[in-house]
Scaffold this active site. Structure first.
Site, mmCIF file in Angstrom:
data_model
loop_
_atom_site.group_PDB
_atom_site.id
_atom_site.type_symbol
_atom_site.label_atom_id
_atom_site.label_comp_id
_atom_site.label_asym_id
_atom_site.label_seq_id
_atom_site.Cartn_x
_atom_site.Cartn_y
_atom_site.Cartn_z
ATOM 1 N N CYS A 43 29.018 47.732 32.475
ATOM 2 C CA CYS A 43 30.121 47.626 33.334
ATOM 3 C C CYS A 43 30.723 46.311 33.140
ATOM 4 O O CYS A 43 30.331 45.307 33.003
ATOM 5 C CB CYS A 43 29.840 47.907 34.562
ATOM 6 S SG CYS A 43 31.105 47.872 35.950
ATOM 7 N N ASP A 45 32.237 44.570 35.480
ATOM 8 C CA ASP A 45 31.808 43.828 36.704
ATOM 9 C C ASP A 45 31.177 42.283 36.284
ATOM 10 O O ASP A 45 30.271 42.092 35.389
ATOM 11 C CB ASP A 45 30.551 44.502 37.577
ATOM 12 C CG ASP A 45 30.528 44.035 38.820
ATOM 13 O OD1 ASP A 45 30.237 42.607 39.161
ATOM 14 O OD2 ASP A 45 30.688 44.769 39.938
ATOM 15 N N ARG A 47 29.416 40.507 37.591
ATOM 16 C CA ARG A 47 27.971 40.042 38.246
ATOM 17 C C ARG A 47 26.823 40.495 37.452
ATOM 18 O O ARG A 47 25.837 40.481 37.704
ATOM 19 C CB ARG A 47 27.674 40.672 39.734
ATOM 20 C CG ARG A 47 28.762 39.886 40.843
ATOM 21 C CD ARG A 47 28.882 40.390 41.906
ATOM 22 N NE ARG A 47 29.398 42.012 41.834
ATOM 23 C CZ ARG A 47 29.260 43.001 42.827
ATOM 24 N NH1 ARG A 47 29.026 42.639 43.964
ATOM 25 N NH2 ARG A 47 30.101 44.019 42.594
ATOM 26 N N HIS A 99 25.136 49.802 37.027
ATOM 27 C CA HIS A 99 24.614 48.888 38.062
ATOM 28 C C HIS A 99 24.715 49.403 39.437
ATOM 29 O O HIS A 99 25.820 50.054 39.637
ATOM 30 C CB HIS A 99 25.104 47.526 37.875
ATOM 31 C CG HIS A 99 26.338 47.570 38.378
ATOM 32 N ND1 HIS A 99 26.956 47.044 39.437
ATOM 33 C CD2 HIS A 99 27.753 47.743 37.267
ATOM 34 C CE1 HIS A 99 28.297 47.084 39.496
ATOM 35 N NE2 HIS A 99 28.872 47.687 38.254
ATOM 36 N N CYS A 102 28.182 49.664 42.231
ATOM 37 C CA CYS A 102 29.121 49.565 41.136
ATOM 38 C C CYS A 102 30.433 49.977 41.855
ATOM 39 O O CYS A 102 30.560 51.142 42.231
ATOM 40 C CB CYS A 102 28.928 50.328 39.815
ATOM 41 S SG CYS A 102 30.261 50.523 38.820
#
Ligand code: CO
Length: 196
Positions: A43, A45, A47, A99, A102
Site C-alpha cells: 500500500c 500508506d 507508515r 496492513h 488501511c
C-alpha cells in the site's frame, strides 16, 4: 512546507555521506545492476514503507505500491512491474503486503464516496461482495475491518494467479512463490497469512 522538503534533501546529503563513509564502493556496486530477491506489492500508506519495516538494503526488494495493494488485471503499471520482475530480474518471490488500518480498505468497507479513487476502490468492493457472508458474521466492526484487510491480501494473491504474466511464468516452469502478509503498524510486526 518548504522547510520540510529542505529537511528531506538535507537528510539525503547526510545519508549519502554516511553510506560512502561506511563503504566507499557502495554506490559503485549498486550502479552495476540489481538482483532483488522479491517483488513486493504494498500500500502507498506512508507508515508502511517496505524497506524500512523489513530493514532491507537497497537492491533487495523490487517494489510496487498503490492504494490498498490491489492487483488489477487492467493495471498496465502493475502488470509491467510484475513481468519485469519475473522475466528480467528472475525474482522468485512475490509478496502482497497489506496492513491493518488501511484507509483504502476502510473507505471501501464503509462505502464512502471520495471521488476518483472510488473507481480504484471498486476492486475492493468486489472482494467485499464475494466474502459478504463471512464478513457479515463478524459483529465487531474493528474485527471485521481487520479480517477484510486479510481477505483483501488473499484476494489479490488470487488475482496474481489469474494474471497472464504469472500464468506464463508457470507454463515456462519458473519458480515463483507467492506470499501474503499483513503489517500491523500498532506493533510494527508482520503476520504471515500464506506462502504458496
Ligand atoms: Co493502506
Amino acid at each position: 512546507m518548504a522547510k520540510t522538503i529542505e529537511k528531506l534533501l538535507g537528510n539525503n546529503l547526510k545519508w549519502a555521506a554516511q553510506k560512502r563513509e561506511e563503504s566507499p564502493e557502495y554506490f559503485e556496486g549498486l550502479s552495476k545492476g540489481q538482483q532483488p530477491l522479491a517483488l513486493l506489492i504494498g500500500c502507498s500508506d506512508s507508515r508502511v514503507s517496505p524497506s524500512v519495516i523489513l530493514g532491507s538494503d537497497l537492491g533487495e526488494i523490487f517494489t510496487h505500491r498503490n492504494i490498498a495493494n490491489v492487483v488489477s488485471h487492467t493495471d498496465l503499471n502493475l502488470l509491467s512491474v510484475m513481468q519485469y520482475a519475473i522475466e528480467v530480474l528472475s525474482v522468485e518471490h512475490i509478496i502482497v503486503k497489506g496492513h491493518y488500518g488501511c484507509g483504502g480498505v476502510k473507505a471501501a468497507l464503509e462505502d464512502q464516496a471520495i471521488g476518483l479513487i472510488d473507481n480504484w476502490l471498486a476492486n475492493i468492493k468486489d472482494v467485499i461482495e464475494l466474502y459478504k457472508p463471512e464478513l457479515d458474521r463478524i459483529e465487531d466492526p474493528h474485527e471485521r475491518f481487520d479480517r477484510l484487510v486479510e481477505i483483501n491480501v488473499m484476494a489479490q494473491i488470487q488475482n496474481i494467479k489469474h494474471s497472464s504474466v504469472y500464468r506464463k511464468a508457470m507454463r515456462e516452469g519458473r519458480k515463483v512463490q507467492l506470499h501474503g502478509w499483513v503489517y500491523d503498524f500498532r506493533t510494527g510486526l508482520i503476520k504471515v497469512l500464506t506462502a504458496e
